[in-house]
Design a protein around this motif. Structure first.
Motif, PDB file in Angstrom:
ATOM      1  N   LEU A 155       0.830  -1.199   0.000  1.00  0.00           N
ATOM      2  CA  LEU A 155       0.000   0.000   0.000  1.00  0.00           C
ATOM      3  C   LEU A 155       0.866   1.251   0.000  1.00  0.00           C
ATOM      4  CD1 LEU A 155      -2.630  -0.989   2.733  1.00  0.00           C
ATOM      5  CD2 LEU A 155      -2.795  -1.305   0.253  1.00  0.00           C
ATOM      6  N   ASP A 156       0.336   2.283  -0.624  1.00  0.00           N
ATOM      7  CA  ASP A 156       0.981   3.593  -0.605  1.00  0.00           C
ATOM      8  C   ASP A 156      -0.119   4.641  -0.524  1.00  0.00           C
ATOM      9  OD1 ASP A 156       2.613   5.803  -0.817  1.00  0.00           O
ATOM     10  OD2 ASP A 156       3.035   5.540  -2.958  1.00  0.00           O
ATOM     11  N   ALA A 157      -0.199   5.302   0.632  1.00  0.00           N
ATOM     12  CA  ALA A 157      -1.196   6.355   0.836  1.00  0.00           C
ATOM     13  C   ALA A 157      -2.609   5.885   0.518  1.00  0.00           C
ATOM     14  CB  ALA A 157      -0.835   7.586  -0.002  1.00  0.00           C
ATOM     15  N   GLY A 158      -2.965   4.701   1.029  1.00  0.00           N
ATOM     16  CA  GLY A 158      -4.319   4.191   0.843  1.00  0.00           C
ATOM     17  C   GLY A 158      -4.604   3.610  -0.526  1.00  0.00           C
ATOM     18  N   THR A 159      -3.580   3.339  -1.313  1.00  0.00           N
ATOM     19  CA  THR A 159      -3.742   2.751  -2.637  1.00  0.00           C
ATOM     20  C   THR A 159      -2.920   1.479  -2.728  1.00  0.00           C
ATOM     21  OG1 THR A 159      -4.096   4.905  -3.680  1.00  0.00           O
ATOM     22  CG2 THR A 159      -3.392   3.111  -5.117  1.00  0.00           C
ATOM     23  N   ALA A 160      -3.520   0.420  -3.276  1.00  0.00           N
ATOM     24  CA  ALA A 160      -2.773  -0.812  -3.541  1.00  0.00           C
ATOM     25  C   ALA A 160      -1.884  -0.581  -4.753  1.00  0.00           C
ATOM     26  CB  ALA A 160      -3.729  -1.972  -3.793  1.00  0.00           C
ATOM     27  N   VAL A 161      -0.578  -0.759  -4.577  1.00  0.00           N
ATOM     28  CA  VAL A 161       0.370  -0.465  -5.654  1.00  0.00           C
ATOM     29  C   VAL A 161       1.182  -1.684  -6.061  1.00  0.00           C
ATOM     30  CG1 VAL A 161       0.542   1.979  -5.071  1.00  0.00           C
ATOM     31  CG2 VAL A 161       2.112   0.327  -3.997  1.00  0.00           C
TER      32      VAL A 161
END
Length: 505
Positions: free
Chosen positions: A216-222
Motif C-alpha cells: 500500500l501507498d497512501a491508501g492505494t494498492a500499488v
C-alpha cells in the motif's frame, strides 16, 4: 516454478481459482494491451493451466494431481488438506493452479429468493449470472439423455413442485460440463474460464509463488510482495490494480497480513450445513432401461451418464437446496460403488442456508504463523437454534426425497461435520455502505483502499443454500467492470511496458 518475470503489471490477481480467473479473462478480453500476472501458491497440475483433474484420463495421474493439490497438512477430501479447526472440523483447502475449480462438481444453479443480493439491481445481477454461465460453459441439459434422469426427476417433481413458482421447481442441475460426441462428459475447470488468456504471453501464470502481502501507498494498492516457495527468494512487483481471490479463508488472511483490517474482515463466515442420504432405484425402473452401461466411467475417465444430476431449488419456504446425483458425480462417497450396478444408486445431498452472524468468523494470530509463514487462523463457528431447526427440516425433506426416488440405503440421513460443503462464504462480504458490516462495495472494491478488489465466495453477503460458484463468478464479472474503468484505456493511461525482473537479462 519461479518469481514473476517482470516488476510491473497492469493487474495482479492473487489466487487462480474460478473467480480470480474471471477477472483475468474479463480484463484480457476488454483491455487488449493489459499485462496481467496471475499468482498461486500451489503447483501447476496440467499442461493447460487449470484443467479439471477429472479430465485426466489415467487414474494414477489423476490421483497424483489430487495429492499435489493438498499442500501441507493432513489430507481431506481428494485434492484438499484439512485446516484442523475444531469448530469447523471438515474445513479443507486446495492449493494448486485452478484452485477448487480443478476439483469441484460443476454445479451452477442460479440463486433465488433470499439468496439473491438485494442491493444489486435484479436485471444487472441476471446479466452477470448469464456471463458467468458463458464463462463456465454451463449446460442445464447435459444429462437429459441419461437413461434414468427423467424417472428420477419425475419422482422428485411429484414430491416438491406443488405450490412452487415455475422457475423454482425441480429441474436438471445446470452443470459446468461439455458433452462429447460419444455422450460422455468433460468438466469445466479454470482453463475454460481463462480461455485464450491461458496461453497468451501477456498473461503470466506463476505457480508455487506465495503472496505475502499487498503493498500500500497512501491508501492505494500499488503491488504485492511474493515469495518463490522453491528457494525462498522474495520480490515486490508493482501493479495498477490488485485482486485478492485466495478463497474465503486465505483472502482475509492476506488482507490481515497486509495491515488491511476493516471491522468485518473474517466475520460472517458462512458454511452450508450438509445432509446426505442415498437410495437405490427400484428394480422395475432399472430393468426398463436395459441399455444402461455397466461402466461408471469411460476408458479415459469421463463420466458416463446414468441418472444425471437433478436440482431441488432453494425457496424462502424451503430454505435448503437439494442435489440428487448419480453416485460418481457426487463428491461424497455414499455407498460402495463396487457392489452396485452403475446408475442404480443415487446420492441425495441437501445444503442448508446458514443463520449468518458476525460471531462466526476466522481470526488471525500475529504471534503464530501457519505452514506458509502467514498469520495463523483460528475459526469460531457454531450452529444457532435457527440452524438446528433448518437442519431438522432438511433431514425430513431428504428422507422424503429418498423414499420418493427409490429404496433408501440408510435408516436416516446423515449430517456431515461442519465444513464439509467446502462452500465457505462471507468473510470479505460486500455491502451497500461502509457501515462496519462489510469489507467491500457492490463492485467488490475494498472500502477505503483504492485499486484493491476481493473475489470469490467470500464476497457473497447472503445466506445461500445453492452452490456458490456461479454467484461468485457473477460478482467477479461485476467487479471486473469497475476494475476496467479504473485501468481505463491504454490511450488514456498508457499500459506499462514490462520491466525485466531484478537479476535477469
Amino acid at each position: 516454478m519461479s518469481l514473476p518475470s517482470a516488476t510491473s503489471y497492469d493487474l495482479v490477481v492473487v489466487g487462480s481459482g474460478p473467480a480470480g480467473s474471471t477477472y483475468v479473462r474479463e480484463v484480457y478480453d476488454h483491455h487488449p494491451t493489459a499485462r496481467i500476472l496471475l499468482l498461486d501458491a500451489g503447483p501447476r497440475l496440467t499442461d493447460v493451466p487449470g484443467t479439471h483433474v477429472k479430465n485426466i484420463p489415467d487414474p494414477e495421474e489423476r490421483a497424483l494431481a489430487q495429492h499435489a493439490s493438498e499442500g501441507p497438512g493432513p489430507a481431506g477430501r481428494p485434492g484438499t488438506r484439512l485446516l484442523g479447526a475444531p469448530d469447523l472440523p471438515a474445513a479443507a483447502l486446495s492449493t494448486n493452479i485452478g484452485g477448487m475449480g480443478a476439483h469441484w462438481t460443476g454445479a451452477c444453479p442460479r440463486p433465488g429468493d433470499g439468496e439473491r443480493i438485494g442491493f444489486i439491481p435484479g436485471t444487472e445481477l441476471d446479466a452477470h449470472l448469464a456471463r458467468a454461465e458463458q464463462l463456465l460453459r454451463v449446460d442445464a441439459h447435459a444429462f437429459d439423455h441419461a437413461p434414468f434422469a427423467d424417472e428420477v426427476r419425475a419422482r422428485l417433481s411429484a414430491l416438491f413442485d406443488p405450490g412452487r413458482p415455475g422457475h423454482r421447481r425441480v429441474a436438471p442441475m445446470p452443470l459446468a460440463v461439455t458433452r462429447r460426441p460419444d455422450g460422455a462428459h468433460i468438466w469445466s475447470g479454470t482453463d475454460v474460464v481463462l480461455g485464450p488468456a491461458a496461453r497468451d504471453p501477456r498473461v503470466e501464470i506463476t505457480d508455487r509463488c506465495l503472496c505475502l502481502r499487498v503493498v500500500l501507498d497512501a491508501g492505494t494498492a500499488v503491488g504485492v510482495t511474493v515469495r518463490n516457495l522453491a528457494d525462498g527468494e522474495e520480490r515486490t512487483v508493482s501493479a495498477r490494480a490488485v485482486v485478492v481471490a485466495a478463497d474465503a479463508l486465505r483472502t482475509p488472511q492476506l488482507l490481515h497480513a497486509s495491515g488491511i483490517r476493516p471491522p468485518a474482515l473474517g466475520r460472517y463466515l458462512n458454511d452450508q450445513p450438509q445432509i446426505v442420504h442415498a437410495a437405490r432405484l427400484p428394480d422395475h425402473v432399472v430393468t426398463t432401461h436395459r441399455a444402461v452401461t455397466d461402466r461408471a466411467r469411460d476408458e479415459d475417465g469421463a463420466i458416463v451418464p446414468q441418472s444425471g444430476v437433478s436440482w431441488v431449488p432453494y425457496t424462502d419456504a424451503h430454505p435448503f437446496h437439494g442435489q440428487v446425483m448419480q453416485l460418481d458425480a457426487s463428491p461424497v462417497p455414499l455407498a460402495d460403488e463396487t457392489t452396485v450396478k452403475p446408475g442404480t444408486v443415487v446420492g441425495l445431498g441437501w445444503f442448508c442456508a446458514k443463520d449468518i452472524t458476525a460471531e462466526d468468523r476466522v481470526e488471525f494470530d500475529d504471534t503464530t504463523t501457519d505452514a506458509y509463514g502467514l498469520p495463523a487462523m483460528r475459526i469460531h463457528y457454531r450452529y444457532t437454534p435457527r440452524d438446528l431447526t433448518t437442519i431438522e427440516q432438511a433431514k425430513k425433506a431428504v428422507t422424503e426425497a429418498g423414499t420418493a426416488v427409490g429404496i433408501p440405503l440408510d435408516a436416516s440421513p446423515v449430517l456431515l461435520p461442519a465444513g464439509s460443503s467446502l462452500h465457505y462464504q462471507g468473510t470479505t462480504r460486500m455491502g451497500p455502505a461502509d457501515d462496519g458490516t462489510s469489507v467491500c462495495d457492490s463492485h467488490s472494491r475494498v472500502w477505503n483502499i483504492r485499486g484493491l478488489w476481493v473475489a470469490g465466495n467470500n464476497v457473497i453477503p447472503t445466506a445461500t443454500a445453492c452452490n456458490p460458484t456461479l454467484t461468485s463468478l457473477a460478482l467477479a464479472v461485476r467487479g471486473a467492470s469497475s476494475l476496467l474503468h479504473h485501468l481505463g484505456s491504454a490511450a488514456e493511461h498508457g499500459a506499462p511496458a514490462p520491466q525485466p525482473a531484478l537479476g535477469t537479462a
